[in-house]
Enzyme design. Structure first.
Site, short mmCIF file in Angstrom:
data_model
loop_
_atom_site.label_atom_id
_atom_site.label_comp_id
_atom_site.label_asym_id
_atom_site.label_seq_id
_atom_site.Cartn_x
_atom_site.Cartn_y
_atom_site.Cartn_z
N THR A 169 4.85 1.10 11.77
CA THR A 169 3.53 1.34 11.18
C THR A 169 2.80 0.02 11.02
O THR A 169 3.28 -0.88 10.32
CB THR A 169 3.67 2.06 9.83
OG1 THR A 169 4.34 3.30 10.06
CG2 THR A 169 2.31 2.35 9.21
N SER A 174 -4.01 6.55 14.55
CA SER A 174 -3.87 7.09 13.19
C SER A 174 -4.67 6.26 12.20
O SER A 174 -4.71 5.03 12.33
CB SER A 174 -2.38 7.05 12.79
OG SER A 174 -2.22 7.33 11.41
N HIS A 199 -3.84 6.95 9.07
CA HIS A 199 -2.92 7.22 7.96
C HIS A 199 -3.41 8.42 7.15
O HIS A 199 -3.23 8.48 5.93
CB HIS A 199 -2.82 5.99 7.08
CG HIS A 199 -1.43 5.63 6.66
ND1 HIS A 199 -0.68 4.68 7.28
CD2 HIS A 199 -0.64 6.11 5.66
CE1 HIS A 199 0.50 4.57 6.69
NE2 HIS A 199 0.55 5.44 5.71
N ASP A 202 -2.72 11.35 15.09
CA ASP A 202 -2.58 12.15 13.88
C ASP A 202 -3.81 11.96 13.00
O ASP A 202 -4.75 11.27 13.38
CB ASP A 202 -1.27 11.85 13.12
CG ASP A 202 -1.26 10.52 12.35
OD1 ASP A 202 -2.34 9.98 12.03
OD2 ASP A 202 -0.16 10.03 12.07
N GLY A 233 0.98 15.45 9.35
CA GLY A 233 1.40 14.82 8.10
C GLY A 233 1.43 15.82 6.96
O GLY A 233 2.47 16.38 6.61
N ARG A 234 0.26 16.11 6.41
CA ARG A 234 0.23 16.96 5.20
C ARG A 234 0.60 18.41 5.49
O ARG A 234 1.23 19.06 4.66
CB ARG A 234 -1.15 16.88 4.55
CG ARG A 234 -1.46 15.49 3.98
CD ARG A 234 -2.80 15.49 3.29
NE ARG A 234 -3.19 14.18 2.80
CZ ARG A 234 -3.80 13.25 3.53
NH1 ARG A 234 -4.05 13.47 4.80
NH2 ARG A 234 -4.13 12.09 2.98
C1 LIG Z 1 2.29 11.77 1.13
C2 LIG Z 1 2.21 10.97 2.39
C3 LIG Z 1 3.09 9.92 2.58
C4 LIG Z 1 3.02 9.16 3.75
N1 LIG Z 1 3.94 8.18 3.97
C5 LIG Z 1 3.91 7.48 5.13
C6 LIG Z 1 4.90 6.49 5.41
O1 LIG Z 1 5.80 6.24 4.61
N2 LIG Z 1 4.81 5.82 6.58
C7 LIG Z 1 3.83 6.06 7.50
O2 LIG Z 1 3.79 5.44 8.57
N3 LIG Z 1 2.88 7.01 7.26
C8 LIG Z 1 2.90 7.71 6.11
N4 LIG Z 1 1.96 8.68 5.88
C9 LIG Z 1 0.93 8.94 6.89
C10 LIG Z 1 1.37 10.01 7.90
O3 LIG Z 1 2.39 9.53 8.74
C11 LIG Z 1 0.20 10.43 8.81
O4 LIG Z 1 -0.34 9.31 9.43
C12 LIG Z 1 -0.89 11.19 8.05
O5 LIG Z 1 -0.37 11.99 7.04
C13 LIG Z 1 -1.66 12.05 9.05
O6 LIG Z 1 -2.71 12.70 8.42
P1 LIG Z 1 -2.64 14.24 7.91
O7 LIG Z 1 -1.85 14.20 6.65
O8 LIG Z 1 -4.05 14.58 7.69
O9 LIG Z 1 -1.96 15.05 8.98
C14 LIG Z 1 2.02 9.45 4.72
C15 LIG Z 1 1.15 10.52 4.51
C16 LIG Z 1 1.23 11.28 3.36
C17 LIG Z 1 0.28 12.43 3.20
#
Ligand SMILES: Cc1cc2nc3c(=O)[nH]c(=O)nc-3n(C[C@H](O)[C@H](O)[C@H](O)COP(=O)(O)O)c2cc1C
Length: 402
Positions: free
Chosen positions: A202, A295, A297, A328, A351-352
């Site tokens: 990341t 992404s 995030h 994503d 993700g969510r």
């Molecule tokens: C609660 C939560 C925790 C996350 N933790 C990480 C993480 O530890 N490492 C990381 O690379 N991305 C993390 N992400 C980002 C997700 O990998 C992803 O990029 C993102 O959730 C995509 O968007 P979406 O939730 O709308 O699908 C996290 C996302 C959420 C919602």
């Protein structure tokens, strides 16, 4: 006479009136009234009543404390990017071409030699035990049951060895840069020794401040502590160093050179997650990384960056097929997937959405949610007249980004 005046005097009457007023407005009295007269008719919908990914969210919400829900739901600052990730799908229209049956559609694909029944992966995310006692293991079981690979977060809430023992589906690991190269190597080797077939590094430089959580302080939640140095304990609430500028000091030090330095530790494919410009995508190709994940995030890093769907076409053009481009942020529907694949993505990470599945119904919820999205995807592909992912190209969409 004095006693009589005391009993019937204006002052006493006023005092009683005030007391009655206080009682009437008191939450104690309010608690005696049933605010939901139809409560006998209220119930939570069951798993078999879930129709779309969105249906899982309110049940997940109802199952957890607000502070934990907000940790998942929030975006940074004004949450502009969080909203825009969803809004962007409204700016891409599908072109309908009749004459294809859903059962003629083949959604299978291959990524780094890994066969996927559908171009979906579980994005890495922390704190999955907030959602369900089975946490990341439950997510892995549900994902495996739906034929979906999982990217386990480096900061998973259950140790990787335990997660690995609960299912046998394809699994990658996500890695957050660690300043010490030896420690970086140890962690990457640990992931690989525990079955990670690819490493996702990341790279988005999180400068997040989650205002929702700060507001939660008033509702019993814990605001996220930001500290200056991993190795030195800092009293709760204290900030120092870059934290004063709302910059998470763990995330703003690394450079492309660091990614080159850790490359030799990674035996399989190395993907860089958090790319949102064509220039950075080109750098990844030129430096020999094996794939990228477009992404932001999920709107959790720099607010006011564009939606990933908006930047996807220009990044795909810059990469020109040399490495797979995953994407994503904001994906909730089968038609969302159709749009991303048509614009050139190799696969989509969620993700969510699967977190809602886990929080609502545990592993079975994850499986059901993924199956719903797979079915929607197949149906939308059929309506777009495409029987394979290769046939799903830019002619299937019309983009009207502002
Ligand atoms: C609660 C939560 C925790 C996350 N933790 C990480 C993480 O530890 N490492 C990381 O690379 N991305 C993390 N992400 C980002 C997700 O990998 C992803 O990029 C993102 O959730 C995509 O968007 P979406 O939730 O709308 O699908 C996290 C996302 C959420 C919602």
């Amino acid at each position: 006479m004095i006693e009589d005046r005391w009993r019937h005097g204006l002052t006493r009457r006023e005092a009683l009136l005030s007391l009655a007023g206080i009682l009437a407005g008191s939450p104690l009295l309010g608690a005696q009234l049933d605010p939901r007269p139809f409560k006998d008719h209220r119930r939570s919908p069951g798993l078999d009543e879930m129709l779309t990914a969105f249906d899982f969210e309110p049940i997940c919400y109802a199952n957890m404390p607000l502070a934990q829900y907000d940790y998942m739901a929030h975006g940074s600052d004004s949450e502009f990017t969080l909203r825009r990730n969803r809004q962007a799908f409204d700016w891409v229209e599908l072109v309908e071409r009749p004459g294809t049956r859903p059962d003629a559609v083949n959604t299978a694909t291959e990524l780094f030699g890994m066969k996927l029944p559908c171009p979906i992966l579980i994005a890495p995310s922390t704190r999955q035990r907030d959602l369900h006692p089975d946490g990341d293991s439950g997510m892995y079981q549900g994902a495996t049951a739906a034929g979906t690979p999982m990217i386990v977060a480096g900061g998973s809430s259950i140790p990787l060895e335990k997660i690995a023992a609960t299912a046998n589906g394809p699994r990658w690991s996500q890695f957050y840069p660690i300043q010490n190269l030896g420690a970086s190597r140890d962690q990457i080797e640990f992931f690989q020794a525990n079955g990670a077939k690819a490493i996702v590094v990341t790279a988005d430089q999180q400068t997040s401040r989650y205002e929702r959580d700060l507001h939660d302080r008033h509702l019993g939640g814990n605001p996220r502590a930001v500290v200056g140095d991993d190795s030195v304990p800092v009293p709760p609430g204290a900030t120092r160093g870059p934290a004063r500028y709302r910059v998470n000091p763990r995330r703003m030090w690394y450079t492309w050179k660091y990614l080159d330095d850790i490359r030799p530790f990674i035996k399989g494919p190395m993907l860089v997650k958090g790319i949102i410009t064509p220039d950075d995508a080109k750098i990844c190709v030129e430096r020999g990384y094996d794939g990228i994940i477009v992404s932001n995030h999920g709107g959790r890093t720099l607010d006011y960056v564009p939606a990933t769907l908006e930047v996807l076409p220009e990044i795909v053009d810059a990469v020109a097929g040399r490495i797979p481009v995953l994407v994503d942020s904001g994906f909730r529907r089968g038609s969302d997937l159709v749009k991303a694949i048509a614009l050139g993505a190799s696969a989509v990470c969620l993700g969510r959405a699967p977190r809602w599945g886990l929080g609502a119904f545990g592993p079975a919820g994850v499986q059901r949610l993924l199956e719903i999205m797979q079915t929607e995807f197949r149906g939308a592909m059929a309506k777009a007249g495409c029987t394979t992912l290769k046939a799903l190209d830019r002619t299937a969409v019309r983009t009207r980004f502002p």
